[in-house]
Design an enzyme around this catalytic site. Structure first.
Site, PDB file in Angstrom:
ATOM      1  CB  ALA A  26      -0.932  -0.002   1.203  1.00 27.36           C
ATOM      2  CG  PHE A  37      -8.674   0.565  -0.395  1.00 25.11           C
ATOM      3  CD1 PHE A  37      -8.364   1.604  -1.254  1.00 25.11           C
ATOM      4  CD2 PHE A  37      -8.644  -0.720  -0.861  1.00 25.11           C
ATOM      5  CE1 PHE A  37      -8.026   1.342  -2.561  1.00 25.11           C
ATOM      6  CE2 PHE A  37      -8.311  -0.979  -2.180  1.00 25.11           C
ATOM      7  CZ  PHE A  37      -7.991   0.059  -3.028  1.00 25.11           C
ATOM      8  NE  ARG A  38      -7.562  -6.443   0.827  1.00 23.18           N
ATOM      9  CZ  ARG A  38      -8.011  -7.651   0.528  1.00 23.18           C
ATOM     10  NH1 ARG A  38      -9.011  -7.792  -0.297  1.00 23.18           N
ATOM     11  NH2 ARG A  38      -7.460  -8.716   1.028  1.00 23.18           N
ATOM     12  CG  ASP A 108      -3.442   0.673  -6.703  1.00 26.23           C
ATOM     13  OD1 ASP A 108      -2.701   0.257  -7.611  1.00 26.23           O
ATOM     14  OD2 ASP A 108      -3.030   0.961  -5.565  1.00 26.23           O
ATOM     15  CG  HIS A 123      -4.002  -9.158  -1.675  1.00 26.52           C
ATOM     16  ND1 HIS A 123      -3.688  -8.188  -0.766  1.00 26.52           N
ATOM     17  CD2 HIS A 123      -3.470 -10.310  -1.189  1.00 26.52           C
ATOM     18  CE1 HIS A 123      -2.979  -8.729   0.229  1.00 26.52           C
ATOM     19  NE2 HIS A 123      -2.831 -10.012  -0.010  1.00 26.52           N
ATOM     20  CB  CYS A 156     -24.043 -11.760 -16.050  1.00 25.92           C
ATOM     21  SG  CYS A 156     -23.746 -13.070 -17.245  1.00 25.92           S
ATOM     22  CB  CYS A 159     -27.465 -15.162 -16.171  1.00 24.38           C
ATOM     23  SG  CYS A 159     -26.274 -14.639 -14.926  1.00 24.38           S
TER      24      CYS A 159
HETATM   25 ZN   LIG Z   1     -24.152 -14.849 -15.851  1.00 26.06          ZN
END
Ligand SMILES: [Zn+2]
Length: 250
Positions: A26, A37-38, A108, A123, A156, A159
């Site tokens: 970071a 932020f983590r 980032d 990460h 998506c 779906c």
């Molecule tokens: Zn989907």
């Protein structure tokens, strides 16, 4: 040792290395105005945002809009952030053949923006958004960010389910391929630059250990002490200043 002297010694070490790699955290991004932020001093301690919840996978399954609303102000505005001197100098080192790879804890995209090509994101990364139901659906950061900025949720195309960023959330496993690659690079390295990370979070914390165990050396540039300071060849505090110096020598 002054910062300019340190930069000269650092450059000598980098030039002499056979396989130099970098590990970044970071501290590299705070120079670009990005909050940790983590990390410990990041959003977790900010009462205005419930950060534990933002990156909690179970919570995301329940209500993905919570993540997108919160992340709008620190992930989906990343296109407005600029790479720092550390990002750009690392990219130059790679272009000059002096840096073989870069492993980052950051999510980032600033290393890529700074011009780095071989970036291992342990990460995960918001560069891709995928569907939890449909295999093969991939939406870019830009596309997802456009939706979020318009106050919508990225969905998506097949779906209509809300997409998940490929950032590793709490409760999810870290990306296996990235971890394998990062470990292999650490083992191969005769020099690892540890930059802007306090080495308190796994798996990043153990990567320099692989380098040390195989006879390599580590150099730490971080504003906070790390558990490996005593085993580092060199240690320096001021990351931004050191890279300013390095940038002038390059
Ligand atoms: Zn989907």
């Amino acid at each position: 040792m002054g910062k300019n002297e340190f930069a000269v010694v650092l450059m000598e070490k980098i030039s002499a290395a056979r396989h130099c790699v970098a590990l970044t955290g970071a501290g590299v991004s705070t120079l670009s105005g990005i909050r940790d932020f983590r990390g410990k001093n990041g959003l977790y301690n900010d009462g205005s945002l419930d950060a534990e919840k933002i990156f909690d996978i179970n919570y995301f399954y329940e209500d993905p809009s919570f993540y997108y609303k919160a992340a709008a102000s620190f992930i989906y505005n990343l296109d407005e952030k600029k790479p720092s001197i550390v990002h750009t100098v690392l990219a130059k080192l790679e272009a000059g053949g002096l840096l073989k790879s870069l492993t980052t804890q950051n999510i980032d995209l600033l290393h890529q923006k700074g011009g780095s090509r071989r970036v291992i994101e342990i990460h995960g990364s918001p560069s891709i958004h995928y569907c939890l139901r449909c295999a093969g659906v991939r939406v870019s950061f830009e596309e997802a960010a456009a939706k979020v900025k318009a106050g919508e949720l990225p969905r998506c195309p097949q779906c209509n389910r809300v997409l998940k960023p490929a950032i590793t959330f709490f409760g999810e496993s870290l990306p296996v391929d990235a971890l394998r690659e990062a470990t292999a690079e650490a083992q191969k390295a005769d020099l690892m630059l540890v930059l802007g990370t306090s080495l308190t979070v796994q798996p990043a914390a153990s990567l320099p250990e692989y380098t040390l165990r195989n006879g390599g050396e580590i150099i730490i540039v971080n504003n906070m002490p790390t558990p490996l300071d005593r085993r580092a060849l060199l240690h320096f505090d001021e990351l931004g200043e050191v890279f300013e110096g390095l940038g002038k020598i390059l």
